[in-house]
Scaffold this motif. Sequence first.
Motif, mmCIF file in Angstrom:
data_model
loop_
_atom_site.group_PDB
_atom_site.id
_atom_site.type_symbol
_atom_site.label_atom_id
_atom_site.label_comp_id
_atom_site.label_asym_id
_atom_site.label_seq_id
_atom_site.Cartn_x
_atom_site.Cartn_y
_atom_site.Cartn_z
ATOM 1 N N GLU A 84 74.340 47.628 26.740
ATOM 2 C CA GLU A 84 74.098 48.881 27.462
ATOM 3 C C GLU A 84 72.727 49.455 27.136
ATOM 4 O OE1 GLU A 84 78.770 50.261 27.942
ATOM 5 O OE2 GLU A 84 77.505 51.236 26.441
ATOM 6 N N ILE A 85 72.294 49.330 25.877
ATOM 7 C CA ILE A 85 70.971 49.817 25.505
ATOM 8 C C ILE A 85 69.882 49.039 26.238
ATOM 9 C CG2 ILE A 85 69.317 49.982 23.582
ATOM 10 C CD1 ILE A 85 71.728 50.571 21.773
ATOM 11 N N SER A 86 70.157 47.764 26.542
ATOM 12 C CA SER A 86 69.152 46.945 27.243
ATOM 13 C C SER A 86 68.878 47.464 28.653
ATOM 14 C CB SER A 86 69.607 45.488 27.302
ATOM 15 O OG SER A 86 70.682 45.314 28.207
ATOM 16 N N PHE A 87 69.782 48.300 29.204
ATOM 17 C CA PHE A 87 69.527 48.953 30.500
ATOM 18 C C PHE A 87 68.731 50.222 30.226
ATOM 19 C CE2 PHE A 87 73.800 46.999 31.790
ATOM 20 C CZ PHE A 87 73.191 45.851 32.263
ATOM 21 N N ARG A 88 67.432 50.104 30.191
ATOM 22 C CA ARG A 88 66.566 51.195 29.755
ATOM 23 C C ARG A 88 66.402 52.278 30.823
ATOM 24 N NH1 ARG A 88 66.114 51.567 24.393
ATOM 25 N NH2 ARG A 88 66.003 49.496 23.490
ATOM 26 N N THR A 89 66.070 53.480 30.350
ATOM 27 C CA THR A 89 65.725 54.661 31.157
ATOM 28 C C THR A 89 66.703 54.859 32.322
ATOM 29 O OG1 THR A 89 64.109 53.471 32.542
ATOM 30 C CG2 THR A 89 63.305 54.384 30.499
ATOM 31 N N GLU A 90 66.177 54.970 33.553
ATOM 32 C CA GLU A 90 67.044 55.285 34.687
ATOM 33 C C GLU A 90 68.025 54.165 34.998
ATOM 34 O OE1 GLU A 90 64.841 55.173 38.609
ATOM 35 O OE2 GLU A 90 63.137 54.975 37.256
ATOM 36 N N CYS A 91 67.698 52.931 34.568
ATOM 37 C CA CYS A 91 68.636 51.817 34.762
ATOM 38 C C CYS A 91 69.964 52.122 34.079
ATOM 39 C CB CYS A 91 68.054 50.522 34.197
ATOM 40 S SG CYS A 91 66.540 49.975 34.993
ATOM 41 N N ASN A 568 83.368 64.811 21.900
ATOM 42 C CA ASN A 568 83.124 64.309 23.253
ATOM 43 C C ASN A 568 82.446 65.335 24.153
ATOM 44 O OD1 ASN A 568 84.272 61.835 22.646
ATOM 45 N ND2 ASN A 568 86.323 62.466 23.301
ATOM 46 N N THR A 569 82.582 66.607 23.808
ATOM 47 C CA THR A 569 82.010 67.680 24.633
ATOM 48 C C THR A 569 80.602 68.071 24.199
ATOM 49 O OG1 THR A 569 83.083 69.301 23.193
ATOM 50 C CG2 THR A 569 84.275 68.633 25.193
ATOM 51 N N ALA A 570 80.039 67.377 23.209
ATOM 52 C CA ALA A 570 78.719 67.732 22.691
ATOM 53 C C ALA A 570 77.649 67.556 23.764
ATOM 54 C CB ALA A 570 78.387 66.867 21.480
ATOM 55 N N VAL A 571 76.642 68.450 23.715
ATOM 56 C CA VAL A 571 75.537 68.430 24.670
ATOM 57 C C VAL A 571 74.265 68.026 23.932
ATOM 58 C CG1 VAL A 571 74.148 69.779 26.289
ATOM 59 C CG2 VAL A 571 76.604 70.215 26.076
ATOM 60 N N PHE A 572 73.561 67.016 24.491
ATOM 61 C CA PHE A 572 72.367 66.487 23.846
ATOM 62 C C PHE A 572 71.124 66.775 24.671
ATOM 63 C CE2 PHE A 572 75.469 64.270 21.410
ATOM 64 C CZ PHE A 572 74.848 63.902 20.225
ATOM 65 N N ALA A 573 70.048 67.148 23.948
ATOM 66 C CA ALA A 573 68.733 67.334 24.561
ATOM 67 C C ALA A 573 67.770 66.323 23.960
ATOM 68 C CB ALA A 573 68.228 68.751 24.320
ATOM 69 N N GLY A 574 66.752 65.957 24.736
ATOM 70 C CA GLY A 574 65.758 64.990 24.268
ATOM 71 C C GLY A 574 64.946 64.464 25.428
ATOM 72 N N SER A 575 64.296 63.340 25.224
ATOM 73 C CA SER A 575 63.518 62.741 26.313
ATOM 74 C C SER A 575 64.474 62.204 27.369
ATOM 75 C CB SER A 575 62.636 61.614 25.780
ATOM 76 O OG SER A 575 63.411 60.495 25.423
ATOM 77 N N MET A 576 64.065 62.274 28.637
ATOM 78 C CA MET A 576 64.966 61.859 29.709
ATOM 79 C C MET A 576 65.247 60.361 29.650
ATOM 80 S SD MET A 576 62.414 62.593 32.921
ATOM 81 C CE MET A 576 60.673 62.155 32.878
ATOM 82 N N GLN A 577 64.293 59.572 29.123
ATOM 83 C CA GLN A 577 64.519 58.132 29.037
ATOM 84 C C GLN A 577 65.638 57.809 28.051
ATOM 85 O OE1 GLN A 577 61.557 59.623 28.762
ATOM 86 N NE2 GLN A 577 60.277 58.808 30.417
ATOM 87 N N LEU A 578 65.597 58.426 26.867
ATOM 88 C CA LEU A 578 66.604 58.142 25.843
ATOM 89 C C LEU A 578 67.963 58.727 26.206
ATOM 90 C CD1 LEU A 578 67.252 56.907 23.105
ATOM 91 C CD2 LEU A 578 66.507 59.028 22.025
ATOM 92 N N LEU A 579 67.951 59.877 26.858
ATOM 93 C CA LEU A 579 69.227 60.527 27.193
ATOM 94 C C LEU A 579 70.035 59.719 28.207
ATOM 95 C CD1 LEU A 579 68.448 64.358 27.328
ATOM 96 C CD2 LEU A 579 69.466 63.018 25.490
ATOM 97 N N ALA A 580 69.370 58.956 29.047
ATOM 98 C CA ALA A 580 70.107 58.083 29.971
ATOM 99 C C ALA A 580 70.950 57.091 29.180
ATOM 100 C CB ALA A 580 69.134 57.348 30.891
ATOM 101 N N HIS A 593 67.719 64.204 32.590
ATOM 102 C CA HIS A 593 67.834 62.763 32.798
ATOM 103 C C HIS A 593 66.673 62.281 33.664
ATOM 104 C CE1 HIS A 593 69.302 63.571 36.890
ATOM 105 N NE2 HIS A 593 70.018 64.537 36.354
ATOM 106 N N PRO A 594 66.509 60.936 33.844
ATOM 107 C CA PRO A 594 65.298 60.414 34.510
ATOM 108 C C PRO A 594 65.269 60.483 36.029
ATOM 109 C CG PRO A 594 66.329 58.761 33.063
ATOM 110 C CD PRO A 594 67.304 59.852 33.254
ATOM 111 N N HIS A 595 66.355 60.853 36.686
ATOM 112 C CA HIS A 595 66.317 60.900 38.158
ATOM 113 C C HIS A 595 65.610 62.189 38.564
ATOM 114 C CE1 HIS A 595 67.689 60.964 42.366
ATOM 115 N NE2 HIS A 595 67.777 59.663 42.222
ATOM 116 N N TYR A 596 64.333 62.067 38.920
ATOM 117 C CA TYR A 596 63.414 63.210 38.954
ATOM 118 C C TYR A 596 63.299 63.883 40.316
ATOM 119 C CZ TYR A 596 59.859 65.374 35.939
ATOM 120 O OH TYR A 596 59.176 66.222 35.104
ATOM 121 N N GLU A 597 64.088 63.437 41.299
ATOM 122 C CA GLU A 597 63.919 63.942 42.671
ATOM 123 C C GLU A 597 64.722 65.221 42.921
ATOM 124 O OE1 GLU A 597 64.038 60.402 42.144
ATOM 125 O OE2 GLU A 597 61.885 60.788 42.246
#
Length: 662
Positions: A84-91, A568-580, A593-597
């Motif tokens: 799953e980690i190998s699917f980087r960023t928006e992937c 399970n309800t925790a909310v995380f902030a960070g770079s959009m690439q890593l958060l995906a 998240h990385p979907h920027y539109e």
Amino acid sequence: MTTVRQRRGGRVTEGAEDQPSEEKNVKSDGDVLSDHTGGKLWNILSITLGGIVAIGVGLLTSFYVATLHENDLWFSNIKEVEREISFRTECGLYYSYYKQMIQAASIQQGLHGLVYDNKTESVRTINILERMNVYQEVFLSILYRILPIQQYLEPVYFYIYTLFGLQAVYVFALYVTSWLLSGTWLSGLLAACWYITNRIDTTRVEFTIPLRENWALPFFAVQIAAITYLLRTHLQPAQERLTLLAVFIATFLFSLTWQFNQFMMLIQALALFILDCFDMLPTAKVTWLYIIQISGLLLVCVLQFFNSMILGSLLISFNASVLIARTIQKNLKKGNLFNRLGKLILHVLLVSSLTLLVNKFIKKSLNLESDEHIFKFLKAKFGFGSTRDFDANLYLCEEAFGLLPLNTFSRLSDTLLFYVYIFSLFPLTVAALIVAFRNLSGSNQVQEKAEYTITLKPDAAYNLIHTVLFGCLALSTMRMKYLWTSHMCVFASFGLCSTEVWRLILKCVHLYTSQRTQMIKYSIPIITLLYISYKFWPGIMDELSELREFYDPDTVELMNWIKSNTPNTAVFAGSMQLLAGVKLCTGRTLTNHPHYEDKHLRERTKQIYQIYAKRSPEDVYRILQSFGTDYVILEDSICYERRHSRGCRLRDLLDTANGHVQ
């Protein structure tokens, strides 16, 4: 940071050809019948063999990229979290919705979770099907659930094998397009070989599998093949209707699977507009293509719950404006050269003005701002003033959105592709200019000496302007090169195997004969194929034998810690690439998240990124609290960023946007 380390043990009839000159001695009826029967049999054998080769090459390409992916990551041996980690960023973000649908108690529950999603953006419920192009993930997950394959195939393999299978469709479509243009399947084989040997510049599917373009481009290639066939002359009505249906289905699937579909089809619509203005395409067929583009996009708009970005697209405004302008200017294609040029200039101005007015009216009426960041980026990129806008500068500083690097051409030249492409482009461009001038001046009547008349078939004309426009796009924006380089393979192979191109060149040097044209048409492509095989086959074999292993222990440790130590309800902030990746691997709620539109998300991301800016701790804490943040992930790669030069580091962009630096 992810690294990859060495693995440890553990003849279509050759129908475009010239017809031989009439013989003085007339053959008997029996000889004519025999020749006709033999020719028909040869045509059937040629088409059958060409079709078998097309399918075989497509399947081999699919197997090739699948093997590269396995060899590069040792995908079959690594843990699920590593896959799953190998699917980087928006992937990773897109794949997470496939996983979510698979793990849902029922299909209905899975769909409900997507329509009313409150995990992708904290303190906000969004409709994933409206916001993102993920119907392909929905379809695949449903297919996986209803097919009796769960015991034999893991969900992740069903997903990636589907994408690799689409590569077979992609190569098949490129092969067929080249075959249709040149009249010989040898051209299709050459196009497929160039696609494979230039893999670095024609596709990135083996390491960005879920990326939207890997879903969409195969359907785009099918659409181009169908348009190429549609533009042939002397099609029967039934053939034309079936081809229009194929164009519509391919257009719809392309639009459904990629959020940037409207911009690609706008370039396609411009190609049709230019050719129609110079009377190089049948107007009725062009009209149908405009209508298909609009109807395909509107159907996607309905499926995406009336997505505002689609409704406000320039494509819909442009196509509608062209159709309106045509009804206003009835006699556009009548008159002498200067009369036609005047009408043409007026027509272009009318269409441009109508497009801007219609688009502005739609956006104003619906209050649309989804794509404003793209136009800000384009304005800054092409030098229409500097900008302090964070989103525009974020794009400007990314290499993928810069100019196409010059080393791309050296790689393409190694396989002879670029040289042959230029060789094909030059004479066809000259022919197109001559034909356009002749059409405008009204001197396109049949001439007595037909062998000296320069012509350009509608399908060749379309592919010419298509490759020129998408070439300009690729030169200006590196990320879009995959739209150009794959078609470059088609266009170059067509030029090398085309009777028309060789006839034109040989006539220019006064060496033309029908026999010489046929000899060159087949011998040079065969020599080129032999050269490519000799030079690149050993390298491909070495590449397939090289074994590596996925290695990213830091990210694996982070994901395992999150799953083990946070609710399970925790909310995380960070770079959009890593958060995906956080969403995919742990299922935790994200702030961005990385979907920027989406304008709201862009503003939210800029606020979250203040953790890296020159802001007081109190300001940062207040911002994070407003998004319900429980945990913040800080990354050394951003704090001590070396990938970008000074001024393009994330903290520099934020300080510039905040007015902290000039």
